[in-house]
Design an enzyme around this catalytic site. Structure first.
Site, mmCIF file in Angstrom:
data_model
loop_
_atom_site.group_PDB
_atom_site.id
_atom_site.type_symbol
_atom_site.label_atom_id
_atom_site.label_comp_id
_atom_site.label_asym_id
_atom_site.label_seq_id
_atom_site.Cartn_x
_atom_site.Cartn_y
_atom_site.Cartn_z
ATOM 1 N N ASP A 27 47.163 -8.052 11.435
ATOM 2 C CA ASP A 27 46.959 -9.059 10.696
ATOM 3 C C ASP A 27 45.368 -9.561 10.956
ATOM 4 O OD1 ASP A 27 47.401 -11.328 9.070
ATOM 5 O OD2 ASP A 27 48.334 -12.536 10.647
ATOM 6 N N GLY A 28 44.641 -10.311 9.887
ATOM 7 C CA GLY A 28 43.341 -10.784 9.949
ATOM 8 C C GLY A 28 42.456 -9.829 9.269
ATOM 9 N N TRP A 32 38.457 -11.350 8.433
ATOM 10 C CA TRP A 32 37.345 -10.807 8.880
ATOM 11 C C TRP A 32 36.660 -10.689 7.709
ATOM 12 C CZ3 TRP A 32 35.075 -6.248 7.592
ATOM 13 C CH2 TRP A 32 34.188 -5.551 8.618
ATOM 14 N N ARG A 40 38.171 -9.126 0.157
ATOM 15 C CA ARG A 40 39.199 -8.720 1.097
ATOM 16 C C ARG A 40 39.526 -7.325 1.350
ATOM 17 N NH1 ARG A 40 42.741 -12.715 2.334
ATOM 18 N NH2 ARG A 40 44.550 -11.309 2.529
ATOM 19 N N HIS A 44 40.492 -4.593 4.536
ATOM 20 C CA HIS A 44 41.472 -3.609 4.644
ATOM 21 C C HIS A 44 41.014 -2.257 4.845
ATOM 22 C CE1 HIS A 44 44.319 -6.630 3.558
ATOM 23 N NE2 HIS A 44 43.992 -6.775 2.302
ATOM 24 N N SER A 72 54.358 -5.723 3.537
ATOM 25 C CA SER A 72 55.841 -6.293 3.762
ATOM 26 C C SER A 72 56.144 -6.439 2.267
ATOM 27 C CB SER A 72 55.624 -7.572 4.369
ATOM 28 O OG SER A 72 55.072 -8.568 3.545
ATOM 29 N N SER A 73 57.621 -6.477 2.029
ATOM 30 C CA SER A 73 58.311 -7.060 0.923
ATOM 31 C C SER A 73 57.742 -8.049 0.322
ATOM 32 C CB SER A 73 59.629 -7.036 0.886
ATOM 33 O OG SER A 73 60.451 -6.433 2.433
ATOM 34 N N LEU A 138 53.016 12.797 18.336
ATOM 35 C CA LEU A 138 53.102 11.408 18.034
ATOM 36 C C LEU A 138 53.932 11.116 16.755
ATOM 37 C CD1 LEU A 138 51.984 8.208 18.581
ATOM 38 C CD2 LEU A 138 50.214 9.042 16.939
ATOM 39 N N ARG A 195 50.666 -8.276 17.718
ATOM 40 C CA ARG A 195 50.517 -8.893 16.462
ATOM 41 C C ARG A 195 48.892 -9.490 16.782
ATOM 42 N NH1 ARG A 195 52.926 -12.358 12.104
ATOM 43 N NH2 ARG A 195 51.457 -12.423 10.624
ATOM 44 N N ILE A 202 57.002 -13.176 14.020
ATOM 45 C CA ILE A 202 57.465 -11.872 13.703
ATOM 46 C C ILE A 202 57.360 -11.491 12.479
ATOM 47 C CG2 ILE A 202 59.457 -10.270 13.926
ATOM 48 C CD1 ILE A 202 58.625 -11.053 16.806
HETATM 49 C C1 FPP Z 1 47.260 -8.115 6.921
HETATM 50 O O1 FPP Z 1 45.957 -8.878 6.973
HETATM 51 C C2 FPP Z 1 46.920 -6.685 6.457
HETATM 52 C C3 FPP Z 1 47.550 -6.087 5.379
HETATM 53 C C4 FPP Z 1 48.758 -6.781 4.462
HETATM 54 C C5 FPP Z 1 47.320 -4.944 5.179
HETATM 55 C C6 FPP Z 1 47.265 -3.800 6.218
HETATM 56 C C7 FPP Z 1 46.510 -2.613 5.766
HETATM 57 C C8 FPP Z 1 45.651 -1.959 6.355
HETATM 58 C C9 FPP Z 1 45.241 -2.181 7.810
HETATM 59 C C10 FPP Z 1 44.819 -0.843 5.884
HETATM 60 C C11 FPP Z 1 45.445 0.606 5.740
HETATM 61 C C12 FPP Z 1 46.467 1.064 6.388
HETATM 62 C C13 FPP Z 1 47.228 2.145 6.219
HETATM 63 C C14 FPP Z 1 48.198 2.288 7.429
HETATM 64 C C15 FPP Z 1 46.787 3.063 5.161
HETATM 65 P P1 FPP Z 1 45.610 -9.938 6.115
HETATM 66 O O2 FPP Z 1 45.229 -9.419 4.608
HETATM 67 O O3 FPP Z 1 46.918 -10.966 5.713
HETATM 68 O O4 FPP Z 1 44.772 -10.921 6.709
HETATM 69 P P2 FPP Z 1 44.327 -12.503 6.855
HETATM 70 O O5 FPP Z 1 45.579 -13.221 7.417
HETATM 71 O O6 FPP Z 1 43.185 -12.638 7.293
HETATM 72 O O7 FPP Z 1 44.179 -13.168 5.229
#
Ligand code: FPP
Length: 257
Positions: A27-28, A32, A40, A44, A72-73, A138, A195, A202
């Site tokens: 998360d985050g 960031w 955004r 990612h 997530s869903s 792994l 997390r 969770i």
């Molecule tokens: C949550 O941060 C992150 C996600 C919903 C996406 C996670 C994806 C990646 C780390 C990139 C690719 C990963 C793979 C495995 C291919 P957020 O967007 O909710 O952050 P915020 O809470 O700061 O808005």
């Protein structure tokens, strides 16, 4: 050979200082990016770099299973453009990384309702899973279009089907009947959950599988969560005493037996 009891197995897990299975909510990314006046998706993309690093550190440290919550869903509720760009990021990561994962002995799996991503991405995921099926250094599992409640519901559906077919007696259904139908049934349950991003929730991740997991929350945003942060989490984990509902003395006695 003397057969080991379930309690002995749990007691053994209680004394292993390197977690056999780490599960992460990354998360985050958005915060960031926002703090750098970037879109955004840039967060990612940076997050994907951290995924690469974490996979390699897990291999080094002997963490045998890593499960990451990538989508997530509930994430379909995000702005359409962010969802589209995330899908593109997943597809291109899959295309670019699977060969490297395979040559490094990584088994790649996806849990969740993969068909929701459309036939092309779903087929690419199944192909990557088949290619890496035999690898054992792994196991990297990506939870995508996944929700813990969805997981429990789909396992219940399977049990209900078998009950209707007369294969099982509804009165005999227990947690042991359900467990083999859940995602990750072939892996040890997560020892350590991490997390990032400061929230202490969770969020519908592995609801069933996290029942006895040690929970670690850090304010670090996912794009900042590097090797040093992960090592801190591992050190914290190594200092925990896990009891699985037993007393500390019982854990010790079961381990010695
Ligand atoms: C949550 O941060 C992150 C996600 C919903 C996406 C996670 C994806 C990646 C780390 C990139 C690719 C990963 C793979 C495995 C291919 P957020 O967007 O909710 O952050 P915020 O809470 O700061 O808005």
């Amino acid at each position: 050979m003397k057969e080991r009891s379930h309690d002995q197995d749990l007691a053994q897990a209680a004394h292993v200082t390197v977690p056999r299975h780490v599960a992460v909510i990354m998360d985050g990314n958005g915060r960031w990016a926002r703090s750098r006046a970037m879109p955004r998706i840039a967060g990612h993309r940076k997050g994907l770099e951290r995924v690469r690093e974490l996979v390699s550190v897990c291999g080094e440290k002997g963490v045998a299973n890593l499960t990451l919550f990538a989508f997530s869903s509930e994430n379909w509720r995000r702005p359409e453009q962010e969802v589209r760009l995330l899908m593109e990021l997943f597809s291109s990561a899959l295309e670019r990384e699977v060969g490297k994962l395979h040559s490094n002995g990584v088994r790649f799996c996806v849990i969740g309702d993969v068909d929701g991503f459309g036939p092309t991405l779903a087929a690419a995921i199944r192909e990557a899973e088949n290619l890496t099926r035999q690898n054992d250094r792994l196991t990297l599992t990506i939870a995508a279009n996944y929700g813990g409640r969805w997981d429990i519901a789909q396992a219940c559906r399977e049990i209900a089907r078998r009950a209707v077919a007369g294969e099982i007696d509804p009165e005999s259904v227990s947690s042991e009947t359900l467990a083999p139908h859940l995602a990750l049934a072939d892996l040890p349950e997560p020892d350590l959950f991490i997390r990032t991003g400061g929230e202490q929730r969770i969020s519908n991740f592995l609801l069933w599988q996290l029942a006895y997991t040690e929970l670690y929350f850090t304010p670090a945003l996912w794009p900042e969560f590097d090797r040093g942060h992960f090592e801190e989490a591992l050190t914290w984990y190594a200092g925990r005493q896990r009891r699985f509902g037993m007393t500390g003395d019982q854990v010790e006695a079961a381990r010695r037996a």
